[in-house]
Design a protein around this motif. Structure first.
Motif, short mmCIF file in Angstrom:
data_model
loop_
_atom_site.label_atom_id
_atom_site.label_comp_id
_atom_site.label_asym_id
_atom_site.label_seq_id
_atom_site.Cartn_x
_atom_site.Cartn_y
_atom_site.Cartn_z
N GLU A 83 0.66 -1.36 -0.18
CA GLU A 83 0.22 0.28 0.28
C GLU A 83 0.91 1.33 0.19
O GLU A 83 0.19 1.93 -0.85
CB GLU A 83 -0.91 0.16 1.40
N THR A 84 1.81 1.42 0.23
CA THR A 84 2.74 2.19 0.85
C THR A 84 3.47 2.51 -0.98
O THR A 84 3.97 4.12 -1.25
CB THR A 84 4.83 2.17 1.64
N LEU A 85 3.13 2.20 -2.03
CA LEU A 85 3.00 2.24 -2.88
C LEU A 85 2.09 2.70 -4.18
O LEU A 85 2.67 3.44 -5.32
CB LEU A 85 3.81 0.92 -3.88
N GLY A 86 1.35 2.73 -2.98
CA GLY A 86 0.22 3.74 -3.82
C GLY A 86 -1.16 2.86 -4.34
O GLY A 86 -2.28 3.23 -5.28
N ILE A 87 -0.99 1.54 -3.95
CA ILE A 87 -1.74 1.16 -4.42
C ILE A 87 -3.31 0.32 -3.31
O ILE A 87 -2.60 0.90 -2.02
CB ILE A 87 -2.11 -0.85 -5.45
N THR A 88 -4.47 0.69 -3.62
CA THR A 88 -5.45 -0.09 -2.40
C THR A 88 -5.15 -1.44 -2.22
O THR A 88 -5.01 -2.25 -2.53
CB THR A 88 -6.56 0.96 -2.14
N ARG A 89 -5.77 -1.46 -0.76
CA ARG A 89 -5.65 -3.49 -0.25
C ARG A 89 -6.56 -4.05 -1.04
O ARG A 89 -7.19 -5.10 -1.63
CB ARG A 89 -6.07 -3.23 1.45
N LYS A 90 -8.44 -2.93 -1.22
CA LYS A 90 -9.28 -3.09 -2.14
C LYS A 90 -8.85 -3.87 -3.46
O LYS A 90 -9.76 -4.46 -4.55
CB LYS A 90 -10.30 -1.74 -1.89
N GLN A 91 -8.26 -3.13 -4.43
CA GLN A 91 -7.32 -2.64 -5.74
C GLN A 91 -7.43 -4.73 -5.51
O GLN A 91 -7.27 -5.25 -6.68
CB GLN A 91 -6.80 -1.69 -5.85
N MET A 92 -5.95 -4.62 -4.32
CA MET A 92 -5.53 -5.34 -4.51
C MET A 92 -6.19 -7.03 -4.70
O MET A 92 -6.13 -7.68 -5.46
CB MET A 92 -3.85 -5.82 -2.94
N ILE A 93 -7.45 -7.19 -3.62
CA ILE A 93 -7.92 -8.05 -3.64
C ILE A 93 -8.54 -7.99 -4.93
O ILE A 93 -9.08 -9.43 -4.99
CB ILE A 93 -8.77 -8.06 -2.16
N GLU A 94 -9.54 -7.12 -5.92
CA GLU A 94 -10.06 -7.46 -6.50
C GLU A 94 -9.14 -7.92 -8.08
O GLU A 94 -9.39 -9.60 -8.56
CB GLU A 94 -10.58 -5.92 -7.38
N GLU A 95 -8.20 -7.33 -7.88
CA GLU A 95 -7.13 -8.19 -8.50
C GLU A 95 -6.38 -9.90 -8.45
O GLU A 95 -6.58 -10.37 -9.45
CB GLU A 95 -5.77 -7.78 -8.45
N LEU A 96 -6.63 -9.88 -6.91
CA LEU A 96 -6.67 -10.99 -7.18
C LEU A 96 -7.72 -12.05 -7.59
O LEU A 96 -8.01 -13.31 -7.55
CB LEU A 96 -6.12 -11.85 -5.42
N GLN A 97 -8.95 -11.44 -6.84
CA GLN A 97 -10.63 -12.69 -7.89
C GLN A 97 -10.88 -12.24 -8.32
O GLN A 97 -11.72 -13.59 -9.31
CB GLN A 97 -11.77 -11.77 -6.18
N THR A 98 -10.36 -11.25 -9.18
CA THR A 98 -10.79 -11.38 -11.20
C THR A 98 -9.58 -12.66 -12.03
O THR A 98 -9.22 -11.91 -12.84
CB THR A 98 -10.70 -9.84 -11.30
N GLY A 99 -8.49 -12.78 -11.45
CA GLY A 99 -7.29 -13.07 -11.48
C GLY A 99 -6.67 -12.49 -12.37
O GLY A 99 -5.10 -13.25 -13.13
N LYS A 100 -6.69 -11.09 -12.43
CA LYS A 100 -5.43 -9.93 -12.90
C LYS A 100 -4.04 -10.72 -12.58
O LYS A 100 -3.29 -11.00 -12.62
CB LYS A 100 -6.47 -8.99 -13.13
N ALA A 101 -4.24 -10.65 -10.93
CA ALA A 101 -3.10 -11.43 -10.27
C ALA A 101 -2.72 -12.33 -9.61
O ALA A 101 -4.43 -13.33 -9.45
CB ALA A 101 -2.88 -10.20 -8.75
N LYS A 102 -1.47 -12.82 -9.15
CA LYS A 102 -1.46 -14.69 -9.77
C LYS A 102 -0.73 -14.55 -8.24
O LYS A 102 -0.91 -13.60 -7.10
CB LYS A 102 -0.06 -15.06 -10.21
N TYR A 103 -1.10 -15.52 -7.41
CA TYR A 103 -0.63 -16.67 -6.46
C TYR A 103 0.15 -17.59 -6.88
O TYR A 103 0.79 -18.26 -8.22
CB TYR A 103 -1.65 -16.30 -5.50
N SER A 104 1.42 -17.97 -5.91
CA SER A 104 2.70 -19.17 -5.86
C SER A 104 1.29 -19.81 -6.55
O SER A 104 0.50 -20.79 -6.00
CB SER A 104 2.63 -19.68 -4.58
N SER A 105 1.95 -20.84 -7.77
CA SER A 105 1.37 -22.83 -8.34
C SER A 105 1.16 -23.22 -7.01
O SER A 105 0.25 -24.17 -7.66
CB SER A 105 2.47 -22.14 -9.53
N ILE A 106 1.96 -23.62 -6.02
CA ILE A 106 2.03 -24.32 -5.63
C ILE A 106 1.01 -24.52 -4.82
O ILE A 106 0.55 -25.40 -3.99
CB ILE A 106 3.54 -23.83 -4.26
N PHE A 107 0.33 -23.57 -4.44
CA PHE A 107 -1.29 -24.04 -3.34
C PHE A 107 -2.21 -24.04 -3.98
O PHE A 107 -3.34 -24.71 -3.46
CB PHE A 107 -1.33 -22.40 -3.00
#
Ligand code: FAQ
Length: 308
Positions: A83-107
């Motif tokens: 968040e110190t880089l200027g993105i909000t938590r809400k935006q990050m969660i949206e990107e995760l839930q819409t598949g725009k952001a990745k997370y580690s393959s292992i999980f």
């Protein structure tokens, strides 16, 4: 042309802090990597959380609970650092839930037996430590400081997992078989966690120049393999790789070919549990909405009191 303050700091190995000037590309690269890292910590709670109610003793249940809570904490430090880089938590969660952001393959692999909980701690946290120790020296201050705290907790996690695997490996034939089966299923996905080979890693060159990454994917993977193979041998387990052999000349293990088709399938949403992980995240997030609303209402009430 004189160097910018940013370049000077990078060259001198000084940390870049949130209010410092930084190139847009540096900022967006960090947002991508740090948010993906945060999402991995949060989604990573699911495969292990699945076993909290089935842990075989009160002691193992307490340890697993503490570990899963630590992962939540890691996710939260990383979201805050991001968040110190200027993105909000809400935006990050949206990107995760819409598949725009990745997370580690292992999980995206399932935890089928209690031995898998051992394998996650031993191998997955083991791999995470190798990567994160190197990231302690990353050039962005808040990320680097988060890594220092996270690494201390990860070593406890790795020991927790290795203890489970050691106990099973020393147990009955059936228990030893459970440990071997978990190693067979988790070895290659753990090796894949480090990402594509250096020659195929599009992001690496910039990340290494900006000192966001301090070591390449292949060099970290090699160091994980060199550390982990003797741990398997010590407890009589066989790493599932027929090409694995100690190379006297390089002082490293040579190892077999990684199945990149499997890796990219998992990264691109076609792993065994991708759908389930995101559905579960959405459900938990929706169910927690009242908590977020209550927290905001409470802080607004406090703020209004101060203003009045
Ligand atoms: N999974 O050019 P590169 C943990 C993507 S630890 C999914 O090499 P980069 C602890 C990559 O994003 C796990 N995607 O990229 C824990 C890129 O896609 P994009 C988390 C992957 O960034 C334990 C594309 O492939 N740790 O959670 C993966 O230079 C137990 C090309 O790759 C971190 O995130 C992958 N494995 O290198 C929690 C560490 N690998 O974005 C709970 C920080 C690559 O261009 C329980 N991150 N990709 O669309 C990093 O060090 C780096 O981002 C890498 C990838 C090494 C993951």
């Amino acid at each position: 042309m004189p160097n910018s303050i940013f370049e000077d700091k990078i060259n001198k190995d000084l940390k870049i802090e949130p209010r410092d000037e930084m190139p847009d590309g540096y900022r967006s690269h960090l947002i991508r990597q740090m948010s993906q890292h945060a999402h991995s910590e949060i989604i990573g709670m699911q495969p292990e959380g699945n076993w909290i109610t089935r842990a075989p003793s009160l002691r193992s249940k307490m340890i697993l609970l503490a570990k899963v809570q630590d992962e939540a904490g890691h996710g939260l430090y990383l979201y805050s650092a991001c968040e110190t880089l200027g993105i909000t938590r809400k935006q990050m969660i949206e990107e995760l839930q819409t598949g725009k952001a990745k997370y580690s393959s292992i999980f995206n692999y399932p935890t089928l037996t209690w031995a898998d909980i051992g394998a996650i701690g031993w191998l997955v946290d083991g791999a995470a430590i190798v990567n994160q120790v190197s990231l302690q020296k990353t050039s962005y201050g808040p990320y680097s400081r988060a890594m220092i705290k996270i690494c201390k907790e990860e070593s406890f996690h790795q020991r927790q997992g290795y203890e489970i695997i050691c106990t099973l490996a020393k147990g009955t034939d059936e228990q030893k078989q459970m440990a071997q089966d978990a190693l067979n299923r988790w070895w290659w996905p753990s090796i894949m966690m480090f990402g594509p080979h250096d020659k195929d890693s599009n992001r690496s060159e910039k990340a290494l120049n900006w000192k966001i990454k301090r070591e390449s994917n292949d060099s970290l993977r090699q160091s994980f393999i060199d550390k982990t193979v003797p741990q398997a041998e010590l407890i009589g387990l066989k790493v599932p790789d027929d090409k694995l052999i100690w190379n006297e000349k390089t002082n490293h293990y040579d190892f077999g070919d990684i199945d990149w088709e499997e890796f990219w399938n998992v990264v691109n949403g076609k792993g065994l549990c991708n759908k389930e992980r995101i559905e579960h995240h959405k459900k938990a997030h929706n169910e927690g909405e009242w908590v977020r609303k209550a927290a905001v209402a409470y802080s607004e009430k406090k703020l209004n009191k101060k203003v009045a």
